[in-house]
Scaffold this motif. Sequence first.
Motif, mmCIF file in Angstrom:
data_model
loop_
_atom_site.group_PDB
_atom_site.id
_atom_site.type_symbol
_atom_site.label_atom_id
_atom_site.label_comp_id
_atom_site.label_asym_id
_atom_site.label_seq_id
_atom_site.Cartn_x
_atom_site.Cartn_y
_atom_site.Cartn_z
ATOM 1 N N GLY A 78 0.820 -1.027 -0.053
ATOM 2 C CA GLY A 78 -0.016 -0.255 0.025
ATOM 3 C C GLY A 78 0.822 1.364 -0.017
ATOM 4 N N ARG A 79 1.983 1.136 0.589
ATOM 5 C CA ARG A 79 2.920 2.313 0.813
ATOM 6 C C ARG A 79 3.820 2.445 -0.345
ATOM 7 N NH1 ARG A 79 3.765 3.489 7.286
ATOM 8 N NH2 ARG A 79 1.211 3.627 7.472
ATOM 9 N N SER A 124 -2.820 0.808 10.307
ATOM 10 C CA SER A 124 -3.618 -0.229 9.805
ATOM 11 C C SER A 124 -4.829 0.369 9.211
ATOM 12 C CB SER A 124 -4.219 -1.166 10.963
ATOM 13 O OG SER A 124 -5.111 -0.336 11.878
ATOM 14 N N GLY A 125 -5.202 1.687 9.288
ATOM 15 C CA GLY A 125 -6.377 2.394 8.654
ATOM 16 C C GLY A 125 -7.258 2.262 9.588
ATOM 17 N N GLY A 126 -7.223 2.104 10.884
ATOM 18 C CA GLY A 126 -8.261 1.677 11.745
ATOM 19 C C GLY A 126 -9.419 0.545 11.567
ATOM 20 N N PRO A 127 -10.604 0.356 11.801
ATOM 21 C CA PRO A 127 -11.493 -0.543 12.017
ATOM 22 C C PRO A 127 -11.587 -1.159 10.576
ATOM 23 C CG PRO A 127 -12.244 0.924 13.651
ATOM 24 C CD PRO A 127 -11.115 1.569 12.973
ATOM 25 N N PRO A 128 -11.867 0.008 9.566
ATOM 26 C CA PRO A 128 -12.090 -0.503 8.151
ATOM 27 C C PRO A 128 -10.858 -1.157 7.533
ATOM 28 C CG PRO A 128 -12.054 1.885 8.031
ATOM 29 C CD PRO A 128 -12.095 1.448 9.683
ATOM 30 N N GLY A 129 -9.687 -0.981 7.870
ATOM 31 C CA GLY A 129 -8.360 -1.551 7.354
ATOM 32 C C GLY A 129 -7.933 -0.947 6.181
ATOM 33 N N LEU A 130 -7.038 -1.580 5.326
ATOM 34 C CA LEU A 130 -6.543 -1.196 4.215
ATOM 35 C C LEU A 130 -7.005 -1.762 2.918
ATOM 36 C CD1 LEU A 130 -2.876 -0.907 5.735
ATOM 37 C CD2 LEU A 130 -4.583 1.050 5.162
ATOM 38 N N PHE A 131 -7.212 -1.161 2.005
ATOM 39 C CA PHE A 131 -7.608 -1.975 0.615
ATOM 40 C C PHE A 131 -7.072 -1.369 -0.602
ATOM 41 C CE2 PHE A 131 -10.915 0.406 2.833
ATOM 42 C CZ PHE A 131 -11.253 1.555 1.988
ATOM 43 N N ALA A 132 -7.156 -1.936 -1.650
ATOM 44 C CA ALA A 132 -6.739 -1.626 -2.983
ATOM 45 C C ALA A 132 -5.384 -1.431 -3.064
ATOM 46 C CB ALA A 132 -7.566 -0.289 -3.444
ATOM 47 N N PHE A 133 -4.574 -2.571 -3.219
ATOM 48 C CA PHE A 133 -3.067 -2.489 -3.191
ATOM 49 C C PHE A 133 -2.781 -2.776 -4.646
ATOM 50 C CE2 PHE A 133 -4.526 -4.803 0.384
ATOM 51 C CZ PHE A 133 -4.333 -3.775 1.458
ATOM 52 N N PHE A 179 -4.309 -11.545 -2.339
ATOM 53 C CA PHE A 179 -5.262 -12.120 -3.237
ATOM 54 C C PHE A 179 -6.440 -11.239 -3.250
ATOM 55 C CE2 PHE A 179 -9.207 -14.932 -3.643
ATOM 56 C CZ PHE A 179 -9.014 -14.971 -5.037
ATOM 57 N N LEU A 180 -6.953 -11.015 -1.907
ATOM 58 C CA LEU A 180 -8.430 -10.245 -1.750
ATOM 59 C C LEU A 180 -8.415 -8.971 -1.866
ATOM 60 C CD1 LEU A 180 -10.071 -12.282 1.387
ATOM 61 C CD2 LEU A 180 -10.659 -12.240 -1.075
ATOM 62 N N ASP A 181 -7.025 -8.251 -1.860
ATOM 63 C CA ASP A 181 -6.977 -7.074 -2.010
ATOM 64 C C ASP A 181 -7.386 -6.190 -1.068
ATOM 65 O OD1 ASP A 181 -5.515 -5.403 -3.582
ATOM 66 O OD2 ASP A 181 -7.316 -4.574 -4.738
ATOM 67 N N VAL A 182 -7.444 -6.619 0.315
ATOM 68 C CA VAL A 182 -8.060 -6.242 1.729
ATOM 69 C C VAL A 182 -7.373 -6.388 2.696
ATOM 70 C CG1 VAL A 182 -10.055 -7.512 1.506
ATOM 71 C CG2 VAL A 182 -9.988 -5.306 3.001
#
Lengths: 291, 310
Positions: free
Chosen positions: B52-53, B111-120, B205-208
Motif C-alpha cells: 500500500g505504501r 492499519s487504517g483503523g477498523p475498516p483497514g486497508l484496501f486496493a493495493f 489475493f483479496l486486496d483487503v
Amino acid sequence: MRYLQILVNGLVTGSIYGLAALGFNLIYGTTKIFHVAYGSVIMIALYFVTSISLSGTSVYWAVLVGLAIAFALGGLVYTVLYSPLERLGRNRTTIFIAALGLATLIEAVIPWVYGPQPLTFNLPSLNTVVFIGKIAISPLDIAAIVAALVLSLTLWAVIKWSVVGRQLRAITSNVELGSVMGIRRGVIIGSVFAVGTAIGFIGLTMQSMSSSVTPVVDVTYTLIAAMIVLGGGAGSLVGSYMIALAWGILQNGITLWVSADWATVIVYLAFLTLILVRPLGLMTSTSRRML
Amino acid sequence: MTYIIQTIVIYSLTYSIAVLGLSFVVGYAQIFVLSQAAIFGVGSFTYAVLAGRNITTDLLLVIPIAMVIGGAMSLVTGLPLLRLGGDYYIVASLAFQYVIVQGLVNWTSLSGGPPGLFAFPSPTILGWSISSNMDFIYVLVPILILALGSLLWVRRMPYGRALVAMADDEVALAAGGVKADALRVSVFVLAGILAAVAGVLFTSFLDVASPGDYGITESILMITMVLVGGARSLIGPFIGAVILASLPYWLNLVHWSVYMTGVITGVLLLLVAFFLPDGVAGIANSSIRRLARSRSKVRLISAEQSAGDT
C-alpha cells in the motif's frame, strides 16, 4: 474528588466483573471444566429478557424469568453436554472443544434470531444519576456493588457451612470417596452449573442495563471472567473478588487518563504479566481456598 | 463457474498453509492455540503496508519479512506463555489474540483503523505480475508443497521424532535429555511463520486487510479446520481447510445466511468432541489399521492351518 469518582466507577465495573467471575469460579473451581460457553449460555437468557421487556413486560418480572431460564440452561448444559462427555471418558481438552462448539453455535444463532444490532433496555429510573456528596452514582450502580458483595458472602457461607457446601467440597477433593459416601455427584455438579450460570446472568444483565445488548457481549464476558478467576487463583473466591475490583478501577483509570481504546489492551497485558509472575494466580495457598 | 472453483481452490490452499503448522502445535505439542488468526492478520498487514505504501510488492521480499515478523511475535509471546499449562495457556492466547487485533485497530496510522486497508497494487515475483486466479494457484501450490515437504522432513528428523515422543510421554522424553519446553516453543514459532505466510497470500489475493477479519471467531475457525481434519496427520488440516475455508464464500453464493458459518463450525466442533476425537483423517487411519489387523489375522490363521496340516 475526581480520584474518588474513578474509584467508585471502578468499584461498579469491578463488581459486575466480580459477579461474572463468581459464577465462573463456582463452576471451574469445583469441576475444573473450562466452561468457555459460560457467557454464551447466559446471553440466551439475556436476549429473552431484553426482548420481552422491550415488548412491554415489567423489567423486574422479565429479569426474574430470565434468572429462572439461566438457572435451567446452566443445569441443562451439564446434563446434556458435559456429563455425557465425561461418561464417554473424554479428556479435558475434548470437553473444552465441545464447550467451544456450543459457544460458537450460540453466537451464530442469537444474531440470526434477534438481529446483529444493539438492543437497549429503557430504564430511565434505574440509570438516573444521583449525587452522594459529590460522587455521581445511579441506583443500578449501587445495586451492582451490593449484589456482588452479598452474593459473594452468601456463596462463601454456603460452601463453608451448609451440608450441600460440605458435600461439594468433598467431591471436589475426592470424587470416588464422595460417591462412596452416597453423594450424588451428578445432581450436585448440575446445581453448581445452574447456580453459577444464574449468578453470571445477574452480572451480565446489570452490565447490559447500563449500556446495551449486542450478540458479541458473551465473548468478552467469558474471557474476563476466566482471566479474573485464573488471575485470582482458581477456586479462591477472595482472590477473584480482589482481582475483579482492581480490574475495574484500573480500567476506569486508564480510560480517563489514556483512552478507552487502549484501556482493555493495557488491562489484558496486565493480566498476562500477572500470570507470568504468579502462574497459579494471586491466592494459591490451599489454606486460603474456599472450594 | 471456473472462476468460482478457482476462488474456492485459492481459499482452501491459503488456509491449508495457515493451519498446517497449527496441527503440529495441537497434535504433538498438545497446546490449544486460539491466537492463530492474529498472526495470520499480522502477515496480512505486512503485505497491506508494504504494498500500500509502494515499498515493494515482490512476494520474494514480502514473504520473508512477514516470516520474520510472525516468527518473532510467536517467539516473544511463546517463550514466556507456553510455560503455563493447559487452561492458563488457552486464556493467555485468547488475551494475546485480543491485544494484537485491538492494537491493530487502535494503531490507525498503520492499519487504517477498523475498516483497514484496501486496493493495493497486485503482487509480483521478480517483475512477473500475479493478477489472474490461475496465477495465484501457480504461486500457492509450490508454497503449500514446500511447507508440507518441510514439515514431513522435520517429522523425520531427530527433532521431529522427539516431537512425536512428546505427545506420547513427556516424562520419558525429559529423561532422555530433551527439553520439551524448547520443542514446544519452536513448534509454536513454526506455526506462526506459516500463518504469516498465509496472511500475505490472503491479502495479496483479496486486496483487503481489515482487523475485524482476524478475531477470535477466525481463530476458532482455524482450530476447527485442524480438529475436523485430525490434528496428528499432515493431510488432516488440508482436509479441514478444504471443507471449511471456502464455506463463507459458497454460503454467500447460494444466498444462505452469513451466520451459517458459525452454526456449521459449532456443530462440527461438537461432533468432533462426541464422535471423532481424531478427526476425519483419524477414521481413515483406524480403518487402515483395522484392515491391516484383519489381514494379519488371516495370515495367522493360515499359518496355524498349515502347521496343523504337517
